[in-house]
Design a protein around this motif. Structure first.
Motif, PDB file in Angstrom:
ATOM      1  N   VAL A  99     -32.136  -4.597 -33.642  1.00  0.00           N
ATOM      2  CA  VAL A  99     -32.853  -3.213 -32.599  1.00  0.00           C
ATOM      3  C   VAL A  99     -31.808  -4.298 -31.215  1.00  0.00           C
ATOM      4  O   VAL A  99     -32.309  -5.169 -30.715  1.00  0.00           O
ATOM      5  CB  VAL A  99     -33.521  -3.105 -32.667  1.00  0.00           C
ATOM      6  N   LYS A 117     -31.653  -3.662 -26.666  1.00  0.00           N
ATOM      7  CA  LYS A 117     -31.374  -2.669 -26.022  1.00  0.00           C
ATOM      8  C   LYS A 117     -31.001  -1.206 -26.018  1.00  0.00           C
ATOM      9  O   LYS A 117     -31.620   0.265 -25.140  1.00  0.00           O
ATOM     10  CB  LYS A 117     -30.912  -3.861 -24.243  1.00  0.00           C
ATOM     11  N   ASP A 150     -30.345   1.168 -28.098  1.00  0.00           N
ATOM     12  CA  ASP A 150     -30.831   1.045 -29.254  1.00  0.00           C
ATOM     13  C   ASP A 150     -31.755   2.156 -28.436  1.00  0.00           C
ATOM     14  O   ASP A 150     -32.629   3.250 -28.919  1.00  0.00           O
ATOM     15  CB  ASP A 150     -31.018   0.694 -30.541  1.00  0.00           C
ATOM     16  N   VAL A 151     -32.495   1.061 -27.933  1.00  0.00           N
ATOM     17  CA  VAL A 151     -34.856   1.580 -27.881  1.00  0.00           C
ATOM     18  C   VAL A 151     -33.972   2.999 -26.440  1.00  0.00           C
ATOM     19  O   VAL A 151     -35.114   3.439 -26.420  1.00  0.00           O
ATOM     20  CB  VAL A 151     -34.678   0.767 -26.743  1.00  0.00           C
ATOM     21  N   ASN A 198     -31.699   4.978 -25.431  1.00  0.00           N
ATOM     22  CA  ASN A 198     -30.805   5.520 -26.614  1.00  0.00           C
ATOM     23  C   ASN A 198     -32.272   6.551 -27.076  1.00  0.00           C
ATOM     24  O   ASN A 198     -32.172   8.505 -26.745  1.00  0.00           O
ATOM     25  CB  ASN A 198     -29.647   5.526 -27.574  1.00  0.00           C
ATOM     26  N   LEU A 199     -33.288   6.234 -28.159  1.00  0.00           N
ATOM     27  CA  LEU A 199     -34.216   6.852 -28.611  1.00  0.00           C
ATOM     28  C   LEU A 199     -35.130   7.100 -27.116  1.00  0.00           C
ATOM     29  O   LEU A 199     -35.657   8.604 -27.204  1.00  0.00           O
ATOM     30  CB  LEU A 199     -35.294   5.547 -29.532  1.00  0.00           C
ATOM     31  N   LYS A 200     -35.329   6.232 -26.335  1.00  0.00           N
ATOM     32  CA  LYS A 200     -36.667   6.633 -25.323  1.00  0.00           C
ATOM     33  C   LYS A 200     -35.777   8.042 -24.602  1.00  0.00           C
ATOM     34  O   LYS A 200     -36.668   9.047 -23.941  1.00  0.00           O
ATOM     35  CB  LYS A 200     -36.565   5.726 -24.293  1.00  0.00           C
ATOM     36  N   LEU A 258     -38.187  -5.792 -29.182  1.00  0.00           N
ATOM     37  CA  LEU A 258     -37.515  -4.720 -29.325  1.00  0.00           C
ATOM     38  C   LEU A 258     -37.601  -3.979 -30.483  1.00  0.00           C
ATOM     39  O   LEU A 258     -37.456  -2.788 -30.421  1.00  0.00           O
ATOM     40  CB  LEU A 258     -35.769  -5.005 -28.704  1.00  0.00           C
ATOM     41  N   GLU A 259     -38.111  -4.965 -32.206  1.00  0.00           N
ATOM     42  CA  GLU A 259     -37.608  -3.683 -32.967  1.00  0.00           C
ATOM     43  C   GLU A 259     -39.332  -2.930 -33.090  1.00  0.00           C
ATOM     44  O   GLU A 259     -39.118  -2.107 -33.647  1.00  0.00           O
ATOM     45  CB  GLU A 259     -37.619  -5.240 -34.207  1.00  0.00           C
ATOM     46  N   TYR A 303     -38.858  -0.127 -31.071  1.00  0.00           N
ATOM     47  CA  TYR A 303     -37.578   0.763 -31.031  1.00  0.00           C
ATOM     48  C   TYR A 303     -38.411   1.647 -32.775  1.00  0.00           C
ATOM     49  O   TYR A 303     -38.741   3.285 -32.798  1.00  0.00           O
ATOM     50  CB  TYR A 303     -36.979   0.538 -31.658  1.00  0.00           C
ATOM     51  N   GLN A 304     -39.543   1.025 -33.550  1.00  0.00           N
ATOM     52  CA  GLN A 304     -40.248   1.395 -34.567  1.00  0.00           C
ATOM     53  C   GLN A 304     -41.006   2.709 -34.397  1.00  0.00           C
ATOM     54  O   GLN A 304     -41.359   3.738 -34.685  1.00  0.00           O
ATOM     55  CB  GLN A 304     -40.857   0.368 -35.463  1.00  0.00           C
ATOM     56  N   LYS A 307     -39.893   5.301 -32.260  1.00  0.00           N
ATOM     57  CA  LYS A 307     -38.582   6.295 -33.784  1.00  0.00           C
ATOM     58  C   LYS A 307     -39.531   7.186 -34.665  1.00  0.00           C
ATOM     59  O   LYS A 307     -40.308   8.597 -34.623  1.00  0.00           O
ATOM     60  CB  LYS A 307     -38.455   5.211 -34.918  1.00  0.00           C
TER      61      LYS A 307
END
Ligand code: 13P
Ligand code: SF4
Length: 303
Positions: A2, A4, A6-7, A9-11, A267-268, A271-272, A275
């Motif tokens: 994962v 930064k 990715d985090v 965008n998801l955020k 970060l993993e 992110y999880q 999600k």
């Protein structure tokens, strides 16, 4: 792996805010919307209009965010990220302890459980404790929980005689005067800056004592170029970032400068958690209502 991005965008997709403590690992601090000390983080949690608060800190910090902004979904990447101070002060044990002090107010360090907060008259952080205690009547009888080192420091600085609960931080309490002496000998030009959760003999050898945010402010304003930093070493990331021309030294012993719970955030799992929108920090309404009062009192006295 994962990243930064990715985090971030998801955020954005989830309309979430990421709050991180200065003790989090560098990549978590870099992915956060706000990095701060306990006071700054609780102020941010209270003000945010994001739908989700992801707290990259420890359990009591996420609880405080939920208490201050209960309509938000509060996520914590790892529910087991505890704090020895909060874990060492059980609400029922405190109730039994208070039977010996029926006319005393309870002043609680923010590093305590929501259940203990419901019993407190006022909450403090290391960033505002002296100011808040000084604002109370001089004859006020006080029981201070759960950090005996911070309580002792407040007593020393204010001349109060607060009764102290027998608890400490499993990281800062590992420091000793001998460790400070040896670092002073090794780095004779360095100024020593320490967190007030350290034992008294360590603080007595320090040139400056303050919260994580206060330490950062002090270093930035100081003309000195070299520092021995007596706290959790996550803070070195922000310190070096703000002061690229200065040199910082930490403890040789890992156990005196690494909070394992703070390091559980990565970060993993951030992110999880975003999600899946879990693990979610939940508190019942009564706890929220009762615990909110002493925190709001603190926030009113902090400006
Ligand atoms: P600060 O409020 O100074 O950031 O301290 C939090 C903490 O947990 C210290 O160990
Ligand atoms: Fe708690 Fe100490 Fe970790 Fe701070 S450093 S969260 S006081 S165990």
């Amino acid at each position: 792996m994962v990243t930064k991005e990715d985090v971030l965008n998801l955020k954005k997709e989830k309309n979430a805010i990421i709050l991180a403590h200065y003790y989090a690992v560098p990549e978590v601090q870099e992915g956060a919307d706000f990095v701060g000390d306990s006071l700054g983080l609780s102020q941010k949690a209270a003000q945010t209009d994001a739908d989700i608060i992801l707290f990259a800190g420890v359990h009591f910090m996420a609880e405080t965010a939920k208490i201050l902004n209960p309509s938000k979904k509060v996520l914590i990447p790892d529910m087991s990220a505890g704090c020895s101070l909060a874990d060492g002060c059980d609400a029922e044990e405190l109730a039994a302890f208070m039977k010996d002090y029926p006319d005393h107010k309870i002043l609680a360090y923010i590093n305590c459980t929501a259940a203990v907060k419901t019993m407190a008259d006022i909450i403090v952080t290391s960033g505002n404790a002296l100011r808040i205690v000084n604002s109370l009547p001089v004859d006020e009888k006080i029981v201070f929980v759960p950090d005996q080192n911070l309580g002792d420091y407040i007593n020393q600085q204010t001349g109060r005689q607060m009764v102290l609960w027998d608890g400490d931080c499993c990281v800062h309490a590992r420091w000793s005067a001998a460790m400070v002496d040896s670092l002073k000998q090794k780095y004779p030009q360095a100024k020593v800056i320490a967190h007030p959760e350290c034992p008294r003999d360590v603080l007595e050898l320090s040139d400056f004592v303050g919260s994580t945010a206060a330490m950062l402010k002090h270093v930035a304003a100081s003309e000195n170029k070299e520092f021995v930093v007596i706290t959790e070493n996550g803070i070195l990331h922000e310190m070096k970032k703000q002061n690229p021309d200065k040199i910082f030294h930490s403890a040789d012993k890992q156990e005196a400068c690494v909070c394992r719970s703070m390091k559980m955030n990565n970060l993993e799992n951030i992110y999880q958690a975003l999600k899946d929108e879990t693990p979610e920090l939940l508190l019942d309404e009564e706890t929220i209502e009762k615990a909110k009062r002493p925190i709001l009192r603190m926030l009113e006295l902090s400006f």
